[in-house]
Design an enzyme around this catalytic site. Structure first.
Site, PDB file in Angstrom:
ATOM      1  N   LYS A   1    -119.239  28.998 -64.837  1.00 24.52           N
ATOM      2  CA  LYS A   1    -120.006  28.594 -63.653  1.00 24.52           C
ATOM      3  C   LYS A   1    -121.434  29.117 -63.712  1.00 24.52           C
ATOM      4  O   LYS A   1    -122.352  28.541 -63.125  1.00 24.52           O
ATOM      5  CB  LYS A   1    -119.301  29.060 -62.376  1.00 24.52           C
ATOM      6  CG  LYS A   1    -118.936  30.549 -62.329  1.00 24.52           C
ATOM      7  CD  LYS A   1    -119.983  31.403 -61.670  1.00 24.52           C
ATOM      8  CE  LYS A   1    -119.595  32.866 -61.686  1.00 24.52           C
ATOM      9  NZ  LYS A   1    -120.583  33.736 -61.034  1.00 24.52           N
TER      10      LYS A   1
ATOM     11  N   ASN B   1    -128.581  33.530 -61.846  1.00 27.36           N
ATOM     12  CA  ASN B   1    -128.590  32.400 -62.770  1.00 27.36           C
ATOM     13  C   ASN B   1    -129.385  31.229 -62.197  1.00 27.36           C
ATOM     14  O   ASN B   1    -130.181  30.604 -62.900  1.00 27.36           O
ATOM     15  CB  ASN B   1    -127.153  31.980 -63.091  1.00 27.36           C
ATOM     16  CG  ASN B   1    -126.421  33.043 -63.883  1.00 27.36           C
ATOM     17  OD1 ASN B   1    -126.648  33.220 -65.067  1.00 27.36           O
ATOM     18  ND2 ASN B   1    -125.549  33.796 -63.212  1.00 27.36           N
TER      19      ASN B   1
END
Length: 357
Positions: A204, A275
């Site tokens: 993810k 991220n």
């Protein structure tokens, strides 16, 4: 509760877990590789570098001495980043009870908080649990616990309601971890699907980097919006399921649980996500100009000032895709961006038009 809990890694997530455990009455000692972080925790009860806005309970302390941290601990959480996890465990193994693999000394339960992969000699991604089982005494075979879920450290430290999965092949180990972690604000569920939970936790982050790229492009383009983000999110979940099947996951319900779609959603959408931030800064700050290619980026990742785990995972998943002939357009496309082979806008347009080449 007098049992000592050790946490290896004093980053934002390890510190947040320590904060939650401390508030729940546990005595917690964090291991930090830098003296400044340990000193700030011990003197100011704040992790000034990684979690500066949150006061820690007085039951939480820190040290740079691994032996001091782990001595007499009944439970150990591993929270070092995936790039440095094996080095931390090698240090841990120098001290009792791990230095005496005679099967007689009581071993503490070990749970892993780190998200990511560790490469094998061919560069293919290995599960963290598999690597640790080879490093640790035989007792830990099928006894390690892996913890994941939609859980930014800042909100866990604030006491905001959060859900986690504690996965282990040994139900009693996952239950013990669940009972230690859970509180009024931290819901913890047990799972036997340690493979699926690890896949979701690592993959993810790659999708979140791509999501950050899209997030930045929405400012400069009038063809992207909320609908586009949902399209990318769904494509990302599909890609994670493809990775899971290739790596041996057999519980499809994991991908629609909080450790699957739940963790993916918060990692992509939250303002705390490193991220997503990195993906955004590929566009807004031209951050890749400071690096020659992906290998140079990983080698010098400390220069960024924070650690986007998706960058490292992307490299390993691209190798997996090439060797097993998997269609992973997000991972493969992002790899080309990070390696300066593809422009970010081209990736997003290709993905959203269904071009998987």
């Amino acid at each position: 509760m007098n049992d000592k809990i050790a946490i290896i890694g004093a980053g934002s997530w390890g510190t947040a877990v320590a904060c939650s455990l401390g508030k729940n009455g546990h005595r917690v000692v964090l291991w930090s590789h830098t003296a400044g972080v340990a000193d700030s925790i011990n003197t100011e009860h704040i992790n000034v570098k990684y979690l500066p806005k949150h006061k820690l309970p007085k039951t939480v302390s820190a040290s740079t001495d691994m032996e001091e941290v782990c001595k007499d601990a009944s439970f150990i959480f591993l929270a070092s980043p995936s790039l440095y996890l094996t080095s931390a465990v090698e240090e841990l193994l120098k001290f009792a009870p791990f230095s005496h693999d005679d099967g007689e000394m009581p071993y503490p339960t070990i749970a892993v908080l780190t998200k990511g992969f560790i490469p094998d000699e061919n560069g293919e991604p290995q599960f963290i649990i598999d690597v640790l089982e080879k490093m640790l005494p035989d007792f830990y075979k099928n006894h390690l616990v892996y913890v994941a879920g939609p859980s930014h450290g800042e909100e866990v430290a604030e006491g905001k309601l959060t859900g986690l999965i504690a996965a282990s092949q040994n139900p009693m180990c996952s239950i013990r971890c669940r009972e230690i972690l859970r509180s009024r604000s931290l819901l913890v569920y047990s799972s036997l699907d340690i493979i699926g939970v690890q896949v979701c936790a690592a993959a993810k982050n790659v999708v979140a980097v791509a999501f950050g790229v899209l997030d930045a492009l929405t400012v400069t383009s009038d063809i992207f919006g909320d609908n586009t983000e949902s399209l990318l999110l769904a494509a990302g979940l599909n890609e994670i399921q493809t990775i899971g099947r290739a790596m041996g996951a057999t519980h499809p319900e994991t991908f629609t649980s909080i450790s699957g779609v739940g963790d993916l959603d918060v990692t992509c959408r939250s303002k705390y996500g490193r991220n997503r931030r990195f993906g955004n800064e590929i566009i807004t700050k031209k951050i890749l100009l400071s690096f020659e290619n992906l290998d140079d980026l990983i080698k010098n990742i400390d220069k960024i000032g924070y650690l986007p785990e998706g960058v490292v995972a992307c490299k390993y998943l691209n190798i997996l895709a090439e060797k097993r002939n998997l269609k992973l357009p997000i991972c493969s496309g992002l790899y080309k961006i990070l390696n300066k082979e593809l422009k970010p806008l081209d990736l997003i347009e290709n993905l959203l038009q269904g071009d998987t080449k």
